[in-house]
Design a protein around this motif. Structure first.
Motif, PDB file in Angstrom:
ATOM      1  N   ALA A  63      31.865   8.997   6.641  1.00 27.85           N
ATOM      2  CA  ALA A  63      31.735  10.496   6.279  1.00 27.85           C
ATOM      3  C   ALA A  63      30.375  11.444   6.629  1.00 27.85           C
ATOM      4  O   ALA A  63      30.563  12.380   6.993  1.00 27.85           O
ATOM      5  CB  ALA A  63      31.879  10.487   4.457  1.00 27.85           C
ATOM      6  N   SER A  64      29.514  10.506   6.356  1.00 29.10           N
ATOM      7  CA  SER A  64      28.206  11.224   6.895  1.00 29.10           C
ATOM      8  C   SER A  64      28.323  11.592   8.596  1.00 29.10           C
ATOM      9  O   SER A  64      27.896  12.797   8.781  1.00 29.10           O
ATOM     10  CB  SER A  64      26.848  10.271   6.527  1.00 29.10           C
ATOM     11  N   ARG A  65      28.592  10.376   9.096  1.00 27.46           N
ATOM     12  CA  ARG A  65      28.891  10.883  10.650  1.00 27.46           C
ATOM     13  C   ARG A  65      29.934  11.762  11.007  1.00 27.46           C
ATOM     14  O   ARG A  65      29.684  12.507  11.794  1.00 27.46           O
ATOM     15  CB  ARG A  65      29.210   9.418  11.412  1.00 27.46           C
ATOM     16  N   GLY A  66      31.001  11.938  10.144  1.00 24.91           N
ATOM     17  CA  GLY A  66      31.836  12.852  10.231  1.00 24.91           C
ATOM     18  C   GLY A  66      31.331  14.462  10.113  1.00 24.91           C
ATOM     19  O   GLY A  66      31.451  15.096  10.966  1.00 24.91           O
ATOM     20  N   GLU A  68      28.249  15.229  10.269  1.00 28.01           N
ATOM     21  CA  GLU A  68      27.218  15.367  11.532  1.00 28.01           C
ATOM     22  C   GLU A  68      28.036  15.938  12.796  1.00 28.01           C
ATOM     23  O   GLU A  68      27.662  16.936  13.372  1.00 28.01           O
ATOM     24  CB  GLU A  68      26.432  14.081  11.752  1.00 28.01           C
ATOM     25  N   GLN A  69      29.279  15.113  12.921  1.00 32.64           N
ATOM     26  CA  GLN A  69      30.054  15.700  14.072  1.00 32.64           C
ATOM     27  C   GLN A  69      30.547  16.955  13.931  1.00 32.64           C
ATOM     28  O   GLN A  69      30.794  17.776  14.810  1.00 32.64           O
ATOM     29  CB  GLN A  69      31.127  14.536  14.304  1.00 32.64           C
ATOM     30  N   ILE A  70      30.864  17.314  12.597  1.00 29.86           N
ATOM     31  CA  ILE A  70      31.547  18.683  12.261  1.00 29.86           C
ATOM     32  C   ILE A  70      30.274  19.700  12.284  1.00 29.86           C
ATOM     33  O   ILE A  70      30.452  20.822  13.099  1.00 29.86           O
ATOM     34  CB  ILE A  70      31.852  18.697  11.004  1.00 29.86           C
ATOM     35  N   MET A  74      30.499  22.790  15.222  1.00 31.58           N
ATOM     36  CA  MET A  74      30.138  24.178  14.774  1.00 31.58           C
ATOM     37  C   MET A  74      29.055  24.755  15.643  1.00 31.58           C
ATOM     38  O   MET A  74      29.011  26.027  16.153  1.00 31.58           O
ATOM     39  CB  MET A  74      29.847  24.432  13.191  1.00 31.58           C
ATOM     40  N   ASN A  75      27.968  24.065  15.943  1.00 36.42           N
ATOM     41  CA  ASN A  75      26.883  24.576  16.608  1.00 36.42           C
ATOM     42  C   ASN A  75      27.275  24.812  18.036  1.00 36.42           C
ATOM     43  O   ASN A  75      26.776  25.703  18.689  1.00 36.42           O
ATOM     44  CB  ASN A  75      25.487  23.423  16.796  1.00 36.42           C
ATOM     45  N   ALA A  76      28.075  23.909  18.613  1.00 36.62           N
ATOM     46  CA  ALA A  76      28.726  24.078  20.031  1.00 36.62           C
ATOM     47  C   ALA A  76      29.282  25.279  20.230  1.00 36.62           C
ATOM     48  O   ALA A  76      29.525  26.069  21.047  1.00 36.62           O
ATOM     49  CB  ALA A  76      29.383  22.938  20.335  1.00 36.62           C
TER      50      ALA A  76
END
Length: 201
Positions: A63-66, A68-70, A74-76
């Motif tokens: 969940a934490s990695r998910g 972070e990926q989100i 969003m930053n991209a």
């Protein structure tokens, strides 16, 4: 009689029989039986809890990695939108402002400001190609001009309404024979977007 423990049920007489067997053991056998019982309790109760805790920990990591990926996505997206906005501003700025006769325009503006006789030279220069826009540049050399007249001329160039002109690489030197006059060199460029530039953005 049946003894129920959670979802499990154990016949009472079986427990009595096991207890009687336990009492009939010597001390060493009783100790071994207790160890075996502890191992069974570990396998039946504690081990599943440990396994479940490990699975929960892995799920939390996933969940934490998910998350972070989100955040990275969003930053991209924000970076893409910012670049897209910058490109749109560039398109609006140089969409129709290219001056194919930049030298003539500079001479006309100089004449308008009564400094045409101060222009020493106008030399077109080759500019490295770009994947986004085409650029044409002219190196300008002006002799014996006052600071006031220079400022007026630069403002005329930068604020020219008929085409997009931008000043680059300005160099100013005070003359030795007259401290009130300047020798000036600078580059003026005009731009236009290449066909299809930025359409994929």
């Amino acid at each position: 009689m049946t003894l129920r423990i959670g979802r499990f049920s154990v016949e009472r007489f079986k427990l009595d029989a096991l207890y009687n067997v336990y009492l009939g053991m010597n001390s060493r056998e009783q100790t071994m039986a207790m160890v075996a019982a502890g191992a069974i309790v570990l396998l039946v109760i504690i081990l599943p809890v440990v396994i479940a805790s490990g699975r929960i920990g892995r799920l939390e990591q996933d969940a934490s990695r998910g998350r972070e990926q989100i955040r990275e996505v969003m930053n991209a997206i924000e970076s893409y939108e910012a670049r897209k906005g910058t490109l749109k501003q560039l398109q609006d700025a140089i969409g129709g402002g290219f001056d194919p006769s930049i030298s003539t325009t500079l001479e006309t503006l100089a004449e308008k400001n009564d400094i045409k006789d101060k222009i020493d030279s106008l030399k077109e220069k080759t500019v490295a190609p770009s994947e986004v826009f085409d650029e044409a540049s002219v190196d300008v050399s002006i002799k014996k001009i006052t600071l006031e007249k220079l400022i007026e001329y630069i403002q005329e160039i930068e604020n020219n309404k008929s085409s997009l002109l931008r000043l680059k690489k300005l160099s100013i030197k005070t003359r030795f024979d007259n401290k009130q006059e300047l020798d000036v060199t600078f580059t003026v460029s005009t731009y236009r977007l290449l066909e299809g530039a930025g359409e994929s953005a």
